[in-house]
Design a protein around this motif. Sequence first.
Motif, PDB file in Angstrom:
ATOM      1  N   LEU A 179      26.898  59.392  83.215  1.00 21.11           N
ATOM      2  CA  LEU A 179      27.491  59.405  82.085  1.00 21.11           C
ATOM      3  C   LEU A 179      27.156  59.724  80.456  1.00 21.11           C
ATOM      4  O   LEU A 179      27.431  59.991  80.018  1.00 21.11           O
ATOM      5  N   ALA A 180      26.169  59.028  80.215  1.00 18.65           N
ATOM      6  CA  ALA A 180      25.181  59.892  79.102  1.00 18.65           C
ATOM      7  C   ALA A 180      25.274  60.958  78.933  1.00 18.65           C
ATOM      8  O   ALA A 180      25.598  61.421  77.153  1.00 18.65           O
ATOM      9  N   GLN A 181      24.435  61.805  79.675  1.00 16.45           N
ATOM     10  CA  GLN A 181      24.613  63.136  79.762  1.00 16.45           C
ATOM     11  C   GLN A 181      26.152  63.778  79.414  1.00 16.45           C
ATOM     12  O   GLN A 181      25.955  64.767  78.179  1.00 16.45           O
ATOM     13  N   VAL A 182      27.344  63.562  80.056  1.00 18.89           N
ATOM     14  CA  VAL A 182      28.559  63.973  80.074  1.00 18.89           C
ATOM     15  C   VAL A 182      29.082  63.743  78.558  1.00 18.89           C
ATOM     16  O   VAL A 182      30.204  64.447  77.959  1.00 18.89           O
ATOM     17  N   VAL A 183      28.884  62.031  78.482  1.00 22.54           N
ATOM     18  CA  VAL A 183      29.460  62.219  76.773  1.00 22.54           C
ATOM     19  C   VAL A 183      28.930  63.034  76.015  1.00 22.54           C
ATOM     20  O   VAL A 183      29.765  62.836  74.849  1.00 22.54           O
ATOM     21  N   GLU A 184      27.262  63.088  75.807  1.00 17.60           N
ATOM     22  CA  GLU A 184      27.082  63.969  74.814  1.00 17.60           C
ATOM     23  C   GLU A 184      27.264  65.345  74.984  1.00 17.60           C
ATOM     24  O   GLU A 184      27.686  66.120  74.000  1.00 17.60           O
ATOM     25  N   MET A 185      27.606  65.960  75.675  1.00 17.55           N
ATOM     26  CA  MET A 185      27.366  67.210  76.594  1.00 17.55           C
ATOM     27  C   MET A 185      29.065  67.555  76.052  1.00 17.55           C
ATOM     28  O   MET A 185      29.267  68.455  75.190  1.00 17.55           O
ATOM     29  N   TYR A 186      30.100  66.672  76.091  1.00 19.99           N
ATOM     30  CA  TYR A 186      31.534  66.813  75.268  1.00 19.99           C
ATOM     31  C   TYR A 186      31.963  66.134  74.766  1.00 19.99           C
ATOM     32  O   TYR A 186      33.366  66.089  74.232  1.00 19.99           O
ATOM     33  N   ARG A 187      30.695  65.612  73.683  1.00 16.34           N
ATOM     34  CA  ARG A 187      30.994  64.897  72.479  1.00 16.34           C
ATOM     35  C   ARG A 187      31.994  63.690  72.401  1.00 16.34           C
ATOM     36  O   ARG A 187      33.188  63.800  71.356  1.00 16.34           O
ATOM     37  N   ARG A 188      32.326  63.095  73.437  1.00 15.05           N
ATOM     38  CA  ARG A 188      33.367  61.716  73.623  1.00 15.05           C
ATOM     39  C   ARG A 188      34.494  62.516  73.430  1.00 15.05           C
ATOM     40  O   ARG A 188      35.276  61.223  73.240  1.00 15.05           O
ATOM     41  N   ASP A 189      34.916  63.056  74.323  1.00 15.21           N
ATOM     42  CA  ASP A 189      36.510  64.056  74.971  1.00 15.21           C
ATOM     43  C   ASP A 189      36.065  63.228  75.848  1.00 15.21           C
ATOM     44  O   ASP A 189      35.554  63.789  76.725  1.00 15.21           O
ATOM     45  N   TRP A 190      36.952  61.887  75.708  1.00 17.35           N
ATOM     46  CA  TRP A 190      36.785  61.218  77.371  1.00 17.35           C
ATOM     47  C   TRP A 190      37.754  61.536  78.685  1.00 17.35           C
ATOM     48  O   TRP A 190      37.826  61.240  79.445  1.00 17.35           O
ATOM     49  N   ASP A 191      38.924  62.495  77.955  1.00 22.46           N
ATOM     50  CA  ASP A 191      40.056  63.515  78.704  1.00 22.46           C
ATOM     51  C   ASP A 191      38.071  64.362  79.292  1.00 22.46           C
ATOM     52  O   ASP A 191      38.771  63.732  81.188  1.00 22.46           O
ATOM     53  N   LYS A 192      37.547  64.975  78.694  1.00 17.86           N
ATOM     54  CA  LYS A 192      37.431  65.619  80.059  1.00 17.86           C
ATOM     55  C   LYS A 192      35.864  64.626  80.537  1.00 17.86           C
ATOM     56  O   LYS A 192      35.189  65.268  81.292  1.00 17.86           O
ATOM     57  N   VAL A 193      35.618  64.066  80.117  1.00 19.29           N
ATOM     58  CA  VAL A 193      34.385  63.315  80.518  1.00 19.29           C
ATOM     59  C   VAL A 193      34.979  62.513  81.901  1.00 19.29           C
ATOM     60  O   VAL A 193      34.036  62.603  82.839  1.00 19.29           O
ATOM     61  N   SER A 194      36.015  62.055  81.969  1.00 14.25           N
ATOM     62  CA  SER A 194      37.207  61.000  83.165  1.00 14.25           C
ATOM     63  C   SER A 194      37.578  62.216  84.038  1.00 14.25           C
ATOM     64  O   SER A 194      36.944  62.415  85.473  1.00 14.25           O
ATOM     65  N   GLU A 195      37.545  63.044  84.065  1.00 19.93           N
ATOM     66  CA  GLU A 195      37.371  64.587  85.088  1.00 19.93           C
ATOM     67  C   GLU A 195      35.969  65.202  85.510  1.00 19.93           C
ATOM     68  O   GLU A 195      35.788  65.215  86.394  1.00 19.93           O
ATOM     69  N   ALA A 196      34.927  65.000  84.996  1.00 17.09           N
ATOM     70  CA  ALA A 196      33.550  65.544  85.458  1.00 17.09           C
ATOM     71  C   ALA A 196      33.415  64.364  86.325  1.00 17.09           C
ATOM     72  O   ALA A 196      32.711  64.804  87.109  1.00 17.09           O
ATOM     73  N   LEU A 197      33.403  62.745  85.991  1.00 13.86           N
ATOM     74  CA  LEU A 197      33.089  62.399  86.541  1.00 13.86           C
ATOM     75  C   LEU A 197      33.801  61.287  87.823  1.00 13.86           C
ATOM     76  O   LEU A 197      33.573  60.751  88.669  1.00 13.86           O
ATOM     77  N   GLU A 198      35.523  62.093  87.593  1.00 10.13           N
ATOM     78  CA  GLU A 198      36.019  61.847  88.771  1.00 10.13           C
ATOM     79  C   GLU A 198      36.857  60.207  88.578  1.00 10.13           C
ATOM     80  O   GLU A 198      36.575  60.135  89.704  1.00 10.13           O
TER      81      GLU A 198
END
Length: 220
Positions: free
Chosen positions: A60-79
């Motif tokens: 989660l921490a990695q994905v949040v940083e990767m997508y700059r807290r774009d929560w739609d993309k974070v949600s999609e990446a982590l399902e």
Amino acid sequence: DQRVHGGELLFGANRQLGFWAHITRALPERRVASVFGYVRRIYQPLKSGGKWSIEDDATLAQVVEMYRRDWDKVSEALERPKKECLNRAGKWTAEEESRLTEIIKSLGWVGSSSLPPRIPWTEVARLMDQKRTATQCRNKWYDYMVPAMLNDGKSRRWSVADTFILVHKIASLDLDREEDIEWYSLPDEKWDYWTIHKLQQRWGQLKTTVTSEGATHRRG
């Protein structure tokens, strides 16, 4: 995947309230919200992924940083549902705190802890680019940021003395109705460590435990 396909059909943008009202007619003992909530828990494409592991938090921490807290993309990446990811990420950055302060100042806050304005938290969340919910913004502001301002940046724990002062102040008002309490009048020069939100929160907790005649609020 059958579940995902079913979820898209049930929760797609084309589904209106009338659809759920129609379904609920077959279950007269249930409300529309109850039926909707039950079906969503079963068929939502991004239902909760269950308990978070140490590895999940790291991802989660990695994905949040990767997508700059774009929560739609974070949600999609982590399902996982967007709100679940957002709440789990939790920790505020210094930039977010600064942005929150700027937004609240722009809405009329002038630095008075005793007399805060009616802050439209939904609007605050929108101005935070929806990267924080209205509840997160409100709790962060009242429970962490304002208390730190009142105590010169230091954290202060609620004490037995604070409980006594709060109960004494409310009892001395001698009111018939709790709704008549003027919360903004309770802090004074010697006792100005807590936000109005915190005082109301503590009073709500105390009501169920304070029972002695001299300490409880008199009811009409």
